[in-house]
Design a protein around this motif. Structure first.
Motif, PDB file in Angstrom:
ATOM      1  N   ALA A   1       0.803  -1.218   0.000  1.00  0.00           N
ATOM      2  CA  ALA A   1       0.000   0.000   0.000  1.00  0.00           C
ATOM      3  C   ALA A   1       0.841   1.276   0.000  1.00  0.00           C
TER       4      ALA A   1
ATOM      5  N   LEU B   1      -3.649   6.285   6.909  1.00  0.00           N
ATOM      6  CA  LEU B   1      -4.260   5.182   7.652  1.00  0.00           C
ATOM      7  C   LEU B   1      -3.236   4.110   8.035  1.00  0.00           C
ATOM      8  N   TYR B   2      -2.177   3.988   7.247  1.00  0.00           N
ATOM      9  CA  TYR B   2      -1.271   2.855   7.450  1.00  0.00           C
ATOM     10  C   TYR B   2      -0.365   3.016   8.658  1.00  0.00           C
TER      11      TYR B   2
ATOM     12  N   PRO C   1      -1.466   3.993  11.979  1.00  0.00           N
ATOM     13  CA  PRO C   1      -2.079   3.215  13.066  1.00  0.00           C
ATOM     14  C   PRO C   1      -2.107   1.713  12.769  1.00  0.00           C
ATOM     15  N   LEU C   2      -2.109   1.357  11.493  1.00  0.00           N
ATOM     16  CA  LEU C   2      -2.183  -0.070  11.155  1.00  0.00           C
ATOM     17  C   LEU C   2      -0.869  -0.800  11.379  1.00  0.00           C
TER      18      LEU C   2
END
Lengths: 191, 205
Positions: free
Chosen positions: B30, B100-101, B103-104
């Motif tokens: 991603a 988003l990546y 926190p992931l």
């Protein structure tokens, strides 16, 4: 109603979790050997994501926002998800032994399926309300199931094909996923 | 080579998380739209990994066996939250492109995997070295993948144009399908090398 439909179709097809957002790739690559296991994995994911987005939203708007603890969202969400998965596991063990054995080690792995945490965080980022969060959760997980079942169907066929030696195993699966991602671009025009 | 450097080399080469262990696939695909994004993601993960290995290894005799996985997750999640705020404060542009990546990173299998497989059984310093090695291995993998995609998809590397004018960049390599294709290509090349090595050995024998 129209907004909810747009959210659902958008998250299931247009922005498919696996093929355009790259969430939940581990189970997508790991459990997609047989259509049957892929479908039950998909069912478990739909179940967990739907409940998780419901509870995550409840906890966020009911506890974290009033207490001004929004910055704890990552920690709280992962704990909510881990507890939920544990619960689902216990439930399946008691009421559906065959499904429990079919899912095997992959059930606890749903905790580390980034799609679950990803949906919870995306719901907060897009400031969805409770209903929108749940719809987004269902849409996303249905999208995951569609992708993993199609993938498993293709992989069952691939086994009978003559693949160049160096492409065997992971590379051919990745190429397949790439082609599927191109196909899913076709949905971009829907909304 | 003492055991500390050996542990670092092990992470970068022998057990490279991206190409050999195939762990942490989500951020790998991603965030590698460009070399710099891949590198940023890699280094962020490295920072979390080193500290999580350090803390978990230091607490390995304190944490009860039964609740170890939830404890690890809480430690990792706290570290990720700290890192997220640091990025937001000091490198907002990277924070925006990774989005988003970050926190992931909590659910990145490399981190929990190393905690369970290595840090919970080994002394503090060695675990930190393992974190550095694995993290750098991940960074190398992501940077490589990002560089390939950036060259093929935009004709640039680290934002500088490197290809001749006649080269027509194929945007698809920056989009989602390109991530799958480039990674498939890299793994296939690696398979090819391993197979030809094996064949040579077989011929000798």
């Amino acid at each position: 109603m129209k907004e909810l439909l747009i959210i659902a179709i958008g998250s299931a097809l247009v922005n498919n979790v696996v093929l355009s957002q790259f969430l939940g790739l581990c189970p997508f690559l790991g459990v997609s050997r047989r259509v049957k296991t892929a479908a039950s994995m998909g069912a478990a994911v739909i179940f967990v994501i739907t409940i998780a987005s419901f509870f995550a939203n409840l906890v966020y708007n009911g506890i974290l926002v009033p207490l001004h603890l929004e910055y704890l969202e990552t920690i709280v969400f992962i704990l909510v998800i881990a507890a939920l998965v544990q619960f689902v596991e216990m439930f399946l063990k008691k009421f559906s032994r065959s499904l429990y054995h079919a899912l095997g080690v992959y059930l606890p792995l749903i905790t580390t399926n980034c799609a679950v945490l990803g949906v919870a965080i995306l719901n907060v980022q897009n400031s969805y309300n409770l209903l929108e969060s749940v719809v987004n959760g269902i849409g996303t997980s249905v999208g995951f199931t569609i992708a993993i079942v199609i993938m498993a169907g293709i992989r069952e066929r691939i086994e009978y094909n003559d693949i160049p030696e160096s492409l065997q195993g992971t590379p051919i699966v990745l190429v397949t996923a790439g082609l599927m991602a191109i196909a899913f671009f076709g949905f971009a025009g829907i909304i | 080579m003492n055991r500390y450097t050996k542990q670092i080399v092990n992470g970068i080469v022998t057990e490279n998380p991206t190409f050999v262990l195939m762990l942490g696939m989500c951020p790998t695909l991603a965030t590698t739209t460009s070399a710099i994004n891949g590198m940023g993601m890699g280094l962020t993960t490295t920072a979390v990994l080193v500290f999580s290995n350090l803390i978990i290894s230091a607490l390995r005799n304190v944490i009860p066996d039964k609740v170890r996985v939830p404890s690890y997750i809480v430690i990792v999640a706290s570290l990720v939250t700290v890192v997220q705020f640091l990025l937001e404060g000091f490198v907002p542009s990277l924070n925006e492109s990774l989005g988003l990546y970050i926190p992931l990173i909590v659910v990145n299998c490399i981190i929990l995997g190393r905690a369970e497989a290595f840090a919970s059984k080994n002394p503090v310093l060695l675990s930190a070295c393992d974190g550095i090695g694995m993290g750098l291995g991940f960074t190398v993998g992501l940077t490589l993948l990002g560089a390939f995609r950036e060259i093929l998809g935009a004709g640039q590397i680290f934002g500088k144009t490197v290809t001749p004018k006649s080269f027509e960049p194929a945007t698809i390599f920056i989009l989602a399908p390109g991530a799958f294709f480039v990674l498939a290509g890299l793994v296939a090349i690696q398979n090819k090398v391993r197979l030809s090595k094996k064949n040579k050995e077989a011929q000798k024998a």
